[in-house]
Design an enzyme around this catalytic site. Structure first.
Site: not given
Ligand code: KIV
Length: 279
Positions: A49-50, A88, A118, A120, A187
Protein backbone atom coordinates in the site's frame (compact mmCIF):
# COMPACT_ATOMS: atom_id res chain seq x y z
CA UNK A 1 -6.49 -25.45 -21.80
CA UNK A 2 -4.37 -22.62 -20.36
CA UNK A 3 -1.93 -23.20 -17.45
CA UNK A 4 -3.49 -22.47 -14.04
CA UNK A 5 -2.16 -19.13 -12.72
CA UNK A 6 -0.51 -20.62 -9.63
CA UNK A 7 1.10 -23.65 -11.34
CA UNK A 8 4.56 -22.25 -11.99
CA UNK A 9 4.78 -19.69 -9.19
CA UNK A 10 6.87 -20.00 -6.04
CA UNK A 11 4.47 -21.46 -3.49
CA UNK A 12 3.73 -20.61 0.12
CA UNK A 13 5.13 -23.98 1.40
CA UNK A 14 8.33 -23.38 -0.65
CA UNK A 15 8.73 -19.95 0.92
CA UNK A 16 8.17 -21.29 4.45
CA UNK A 17 10.84 -23.91 3.75
CA UNK A 18 13.39 -21.14 3.05
CA UNK A 19 13.54 -20.35 6.81
CA UNK A 20 17.22 -20.35 7.81
CA UNK A 21 18.31 -21.33 4.29
CA UNK A 22 18.25 -19.28 1.08
CA UNK A 23 17.31 -15.60 1.80
CA UNK A 24 13.82 -14.68 0.62
CA UNK A 25 14.08 -11.85 -1.92
CA UNK A 26 11.16 -9.42 -2.02
CA UNK A 27 10.57 -6.24 -4.03
CA UNK A 28 7.43 -4.19 -4.42
CA UNK A 29 5.63 -3.87 -7.75
CA UNK A 30 2.52 -1.87 -8.50
CA UNK A 31 2.33 -2.03 -12.31
CA UNK A 32 2.65 -4.54 -15.15
CA UNK A 33 5.94 -3.22 -16.64
CA UNK A 34 7.69 -3.13 -13.26
CA UNK A 35 6.39 -6.62 -12.46
CA UNK A 36 7.71 -7.87 -15.82
CA UNK A 37 11.18 -6.42 -15.14
CA UNK A 38 11.48 -7.63 -11.56
CA UNK A 39 9.66 -11.00 -11.60
CA UNK A 40 12.54 -13.21 -12.81
CA UNK A 41 14.77 -12.06 -9.96
CA UNK A 42 12.65 -12.22 -6.82
CA UNK A 43 10.76 -14.77 -4.74
CA UNK A 44 7.89 -12.45 -3.75
CA UNK A 45 6.37 -9.46 -5.55
CA UNK A 46 4.69 -7.33 -2.90
CA UNK A 47 1.92 -5.02 -4.05
CA UNK A 48 2.40 -2.73 -1.07
CA UNK A 49 0.00 0.00 0.00
CA UNK A 50 3.13 2.19 -0.17
CA UNK A 51 1.80 2.72 -3.71
CA UNK A 52 -0.35 5.48 -2.20
CA UNK A 53 2.77 7.52 -1.44
CA UNK A 54 5.05 6.30 -4.24
CA UNK A 55 2.60 6.30 -7.18
CA UNK A 56 -0.13 8.68 -6.07
CA UNK A 57 1.89 11.24 -4.06
CA UNK A 58 -0.26 10.80 -0.94
CA UNK A 59 1.20 11.77 2.45
CA UNK A 60 0.48 8.40 4.05
CA UNK A 61 -0.94 4.99 3.14
CA UNK A 62 -4.23 5.67 4.95
CA UNK A 63 -6.27 6.92 1.95
CA UNK A 64 -5.43 3.82 -0.15
CA UNK A 65 -8.59 1.86 -0.99
CA UNK A 66 -9.39 -1.80 -1.60
CA UNK A 67 -10.26 -1.03 -5.24
CA UNK A 68 -6.84 0.59 -5.78
CA UNK A 69 -5.08 -2.47 -4.33
CA UNK A 70 -7.18 -4.82 -6.46
CA UNK A 71 -6.48 -2.88 -9.68
CA UNK A 72 -2.72 -2.78 -9.04
CA UNK A 73 -2.63 -6.36 -7.73
CA UNK A 74 -4.28 -7.64 -10.92
CA UNK A 75 -1.80 -5.63 -13.04
CA UNK A 76 1.14 -7.21 -11.18
CA UNK A 77 -0.27 -10.74 -11.51
CA UNK A 78 -0.69 -10.14 -15.27
CA UNK A 79 2.92 -8.95 -15.51
CA UNK A 80 4.50 -11.87 -13.64
CA UNK A 81 4.78 -15.63 -13.96
CA UNK A 82 7.27 -16.85 -11.39
CA UNK A 83 7.15 -14.86 -8.16
CA UNK A 84 4.56 -15.32 -5.44
CA UNK A 85 2.37 -12.20 -5.55
CA UNK A 86 1.19 -10.82 -2.20
CA UNK A 87 -1.19 -7.86 -1.98
CA UNK A 88 -1.43 -5.49 0.99
CA UNK A 89 -4.77 -5.08 2.73
CA UNK A 90 -5.28 -1.34 3.00
CA UNK A 91 -6.22 0.61 6.13
CA UNK A 92 -9.71 -0.07 7.56
CA UNK A 93 -10.39 -3.13 5.39
CA UNK A 94 -9.51 -5.78 8.01
CA UNK A 95 -9.17 -4.26 11.50
CA UNK A 96 -12.89 -4.24 12.32
CA UNK A 97 -13.43 -8.02 12.55
CA UNK A 98 -12.16 -11.35 11.22
CA UNK A 99 -15.30 -11.54 9.04
CA UNK A 100 -14.51 -8.15 7.45
CA UNK A 101 -10.92 -9.31 6.88
CA UNK A 102 -12.13 -12.56 5.27
CA UNK A 103 -14.59 -10.79 2.97
CA UNK A 104 -12.00 -8.30 1.75
CA UNK A 105 -9.05 -10.68 1.49
CA UNK A 106 -11.23 -13.13 -0.45
CA UNK A 107 -12.08 -10.31 -2.88
CA UNK A 108 -8.37 -9.54 -3.29
CA UNK A 109 -7.53 -13.19 -4.06
CA UNK A 110 -10.52 -13.72 -6.36
CA UNK A 111 -10.20 -10.45 -8.30
CA UNK A 112 -6.39 -10.30 -8.69
CA UNK A 113 -5.27 -13.94 -8.87
CA UNK A 114 -2.61 -13.23 -6.22
CA UNK A 115 -1.43 -15.91 -3.78
CA UNK A 116 -1.97 -14.14 -0.46
CA UNK A 117 -2.41 -10.93 1.47
CA UNK A 118 -0.30 -8.91 3.90
CA UNK A 119 -1.76 -7.15 6.89
CA UNK A 120 -0.23 -4.98 9.59
CA UNK A 121 -0.59 -5.80 13.26
CA UNK A 122 0.76 -7.83 16.16
CA UNK A 123 -0.96 -9.74 18.98
CA UNK A 124 -4.16 -7.73 18.47
CA UNK A 125 -4.50 -9.14 14.93
CA UNK A 126 -3.67 -12.77 15.84
CA UNK A 127 -7.33 -13.87 15.89
CA UNK A 128 -7.89 -12.34 12.48
CA UNK A 129 -4.77 -13.98 11.02
CA UNK A 130 -5.90 -17.34 12.46
CA UNK A 131 -9.41 -16.85 11.03
CA UNK A 132 -7.95 -16.24 7.55
CA UNK A 133 -5.29 -18.95 7.55
CA UNK A 134 -7.73 -21.59 8.89
CA UNK A 135 -9.86 -20.71 5.84
CA UNK A 136 -6.87 -21.14 3.49
CA UNK A 137 -6.02 -17.50 2.88
CA UNK A 138 -2.21 -17.19 3.06
CA UNK A 139 -1.21 -14.24 5.26
CA UNK A 140 2.09 -12.37 5.44
CA UNK A 141 2.36 -10.55 8.77
CA UNK A 142 3.85 -7.07 9.27
CA UNK A 143 5.12 -5.93 12.67
CA UNK A 144 7.42 -3.28 14.14
CA UNK A 145 6.83 0.09 12.51
CA UNK A 146 3.42 -0.20 10.87
CA UNK A 147 2.78 2.72 8.50
CA UNK A 148 -1.03 2.42 8.85
CA UNK A 149 -0.55 3.30 12.56
CA UNK A 150 1.39 6.49 11.81
CA UNK A 151 -1.27 8.64 13.52
CA UNK A 152 -0.94 6.64 16.76
CA UNK A 153 2.89 6.78 16.67
CA UNK A 154 2.88 10.51 15.89
CA UNK A 155 5.17 9.92 12.87
CA UNK A 156 7.36 7.22 11.34
CA UNK A 157 9.45 6.00 14.33
CA UNK A 158 11.98 3.17 14.83
CA UNK A 159 10.49 0.57 17.20
CA UNK A 160 12.00 -1.43 20.07
CA UNK A 161 14.47 1.10 21.50
CA UNK A 162 12.96 0.78 25.00
CA UNK A 163 12.81 -2.59 26.80
CA UNK A 164 9.02 -2.60 27.18
CA UNK A 165 8.51 -1.78 23.53
CA UNK A 166 11.02 -4.46 22.44
CA UNK A 167 9.18 -7.09 24.57
CA UNK A 168 5.87 -6.07 22.99
CA UNK A 169 7.27 -6.32 19.43
CA UNK A 170 8.74 -9.78 20.19
CA UNK A 171 5.38 -10.88 21.61
CA UNK A 172 3.72 -9.54 18.44
CA UNK A 173 6.04 -11.64 16.26
CA UNK A 174 5.34 -14.81 18.26
CA UNK A 175 1.56 -14.21 18.19
CA UNK A 176 1.53 -13.57 14.43
CA UNK A 177 3.66 -16.67 13.71
CA UNK A 178 1.53 -18.88 15.99
CA UNK A 179 -1.62 -17.56 14.29
CA UNK A 180 -0.38 -19.02 11.00
CA UNK A 181 1.32 -16.21 9.06
CA UNK A 182 3.67 -17.80 6.49
CA UNK A 183 6.22 -14.96 6.62
CA UNK A 184 6.56 -11.81 8.75
CA UNK A 185 7.78 -8.40 7.58
CA UNK A 186 9.74 -6.65 10.34
CA UNK A 187 9.92 -2.92 9.60
CA UNK A 188 12.17 -0.34 11.27
CA UNK A 189 13.11 -2.03 14.53
CA UNK A 190 16.48 -1.99 16.30
CA UNK A 191 18.83 -4.62 14.89
CA UNK A 192 19.29 -6.85 17.99
CA UNK A 193 15.50 -7.17 18.31
CA UNK A 194 15.06 -8.16 14.65
CA UNK A 195 17.79 -10.77 15.13
CA UNK A 196 16.10 -12.11 18.28
CA UNK A 197 12.72 -12.32 16.53
CA UNK A 198 14.31 -14.18 13.61
CA UNK A 199 15.84 -16.79 15.90
CA UNK A 200 12.60 -17.11 17.91
CA UNK A 201 9.87 -17.59 15.31
CA UNK A 202 9.70 -20.61 12.99
CA UNK A 203 8.60 -18.70 9.87
CA UNK A 204 10.82 -16.56 7.61
CA UNK A 205 11.27 -12.95 8.72
CA UNK A 206 11.53 -10.35 5.96
CA UNK A 207 13.44 -7.28 7.07
CA UNK A 208 13.21 -3.65 6.03
CA UNK A 209 15.24 -1.47 8.35
CA UNK A 210 15.71 -4.58 10.50
CA UNK A 211 18.76 -6.89 10.46
CA UNK A 212 21.08 -8.75 8.07
CA UNK A 213 20.13 -11.86 10.08
CA UNK A 214 16.54 -11.76 8.85
CA UNK A 215 15.52 -14.65 6.60
CA UNK A 216 14.81 -12.24 3.75
CA UNK A 217 14.72 -8.62 2.70
CA UNK A 218 12.19 -6.29 1.10
CA UNK A 219 12.64 -2.88 -0.53
CA UNK A 220 10.32 -0.57 -2.41
CA UNK A 221 11.50 -0.93 -6.02
CA UNK A 222 11.20 2.79 -6.74
CA UNK A 223 13.45 3.50 -3.71
CA UNK A 224 16.06 0.96 -4.87
CA UNK A 225 15.91 2.35 -8.43
CA UNK A 226 16.17 6.00 -7.40
CA UNK A 227 12.77 6.79 -8.88
CA UNK A 228 11.18 8.15 -5.73
CA UNK A 229 13.33 10.74 -4.07
CA UNK A 230 10.99 12.70 -1.75
CA UNK A 231 12.75 11.02 1.16
CA UNK A 232 15.31 8.20 1.29
CA UNK A 233 15.23 6.32 4.61
CA UNK A 234 18.50 5.02 6.07
CA UNK A 235 17.51 1.42 5.29
CA UNK A 236 17.32 2.00 1.52
CA UNK A 237 20.19 1.10 -0.80
CA UNK A 238 19.91 2.87 -4.16
CA UNK A 239 21.07 0.73 -7.07
CA UNK A 240 20.32 3.27 -9.82
CA UNK A 241 19.21 6.85 -10.38
CA UNK A 242 16.28 6.21 -12.72
CA UNK A 243 14.66 9.51 -11.74
CA UNK A 244 17.68 11.39 -13.15
CA UNK A 245 17.74 9.10 -16.21
CA UNK A 246 14.07 9.88 -16.87
CA UNK A 247 14.76 13.60 -16.59
CA UNK A 248 17.58 13.21 -19.15
CA UNK A 249 15.21 11.34 -21.50
CA UNK A 250 12.64 14.15 -21.25
CA UNK A 251 15.30 16.82 -21.81
CA UNK A 252 16.77 15.14 -24.93
CA UNK A 253 13.31 14.46 -26.35
CA UNK A 254 12.29 18.11 -25.80
CA UNK A 255 15.49 19.33 -27.51
CA UNK A 256 14.86 16.97 -30.47
CA UNK A 257 11.25 18.14 -30.90
CA UNK A 258 12.17 21.83 -30.62
CA UNK A 259 15.04 21.40 -33.13
CA UNK A 260 12.77 19.37 -35.48
CA UNK A 261 15.14 16.36 -35.20
CA UNK A 262 12.21 14.18 -34.10
CA UNK A 263 10.05 12.82 -35.63
CA UNK A 264 12.06 11.94 -38.77
CA UNK A 265 10.69 10.36 -41.97
CA UNK A 266 11.51 6.92 -40.56
CA UNK A 267 8.92 7.51 -37.83
CA UNK A 268 6.15 8.40 -40.35
CA UNK A 269 3.70 6.32 -42.38
CA UNK A 270 3.44 6.55 -46.19
CA UNK A 271 6.97 7.91 -46.71
CA UNK A 272 8.87 6.02 -49.49
CA UNK A 273 11.67 3.92 -47.96
CA UNK A 274 14.33 5.62 -50.14
CA UNK A 275 13.32 9.06 -48.82
CA UNK A 276 13.48 7.81 -45.25
CA UNK A 277 16.95 6.30 -45.88
CA UNK A 278 18.22 9.43 -47.62
CA UNK A 279 17.58 11.46 -44.49
O1 KIV B 1 3.62 -1.11 1.58
C1 KIV B 1 4.75 -1.60 1.42
O2 KIV B 1 5.39 -1.44 0.37
C2 KIV B 1 5.30 -2.39 2.52
C3 KIV B 1 6.74 -2.77 2.47
C4 KIV B 1 7.62 -1.59 2.55
C5 KIV B 1 7.06 -3.80 3.48
O3 KIV B 1 4.60 -2.69 3.43
Amino acid sequence: MSTPIHAQRISVPALRAQKGKEPVVVLTAYTTPVAQAVDPHVDILLVGDSLGMVLYGLESTLPVTLDMMIAHGAAVVRGSRRACVIVDMPFATYQESPAQAYRNSARILAETGCTGVKLEGGAEMANTIRFLTERRIPVMGHIGMMPQSVAAYGGFRVQGKEDDEAKAVLADAVAVAEAGAFTIVIESVVEPLARQITSTVDVPTIGIGASPSCDGQVLVTEDAAGLFSDFTPRFVKRYAELGEDLGAVAQTYAEDVRARRFPGPEHCFGVPKAAALAE
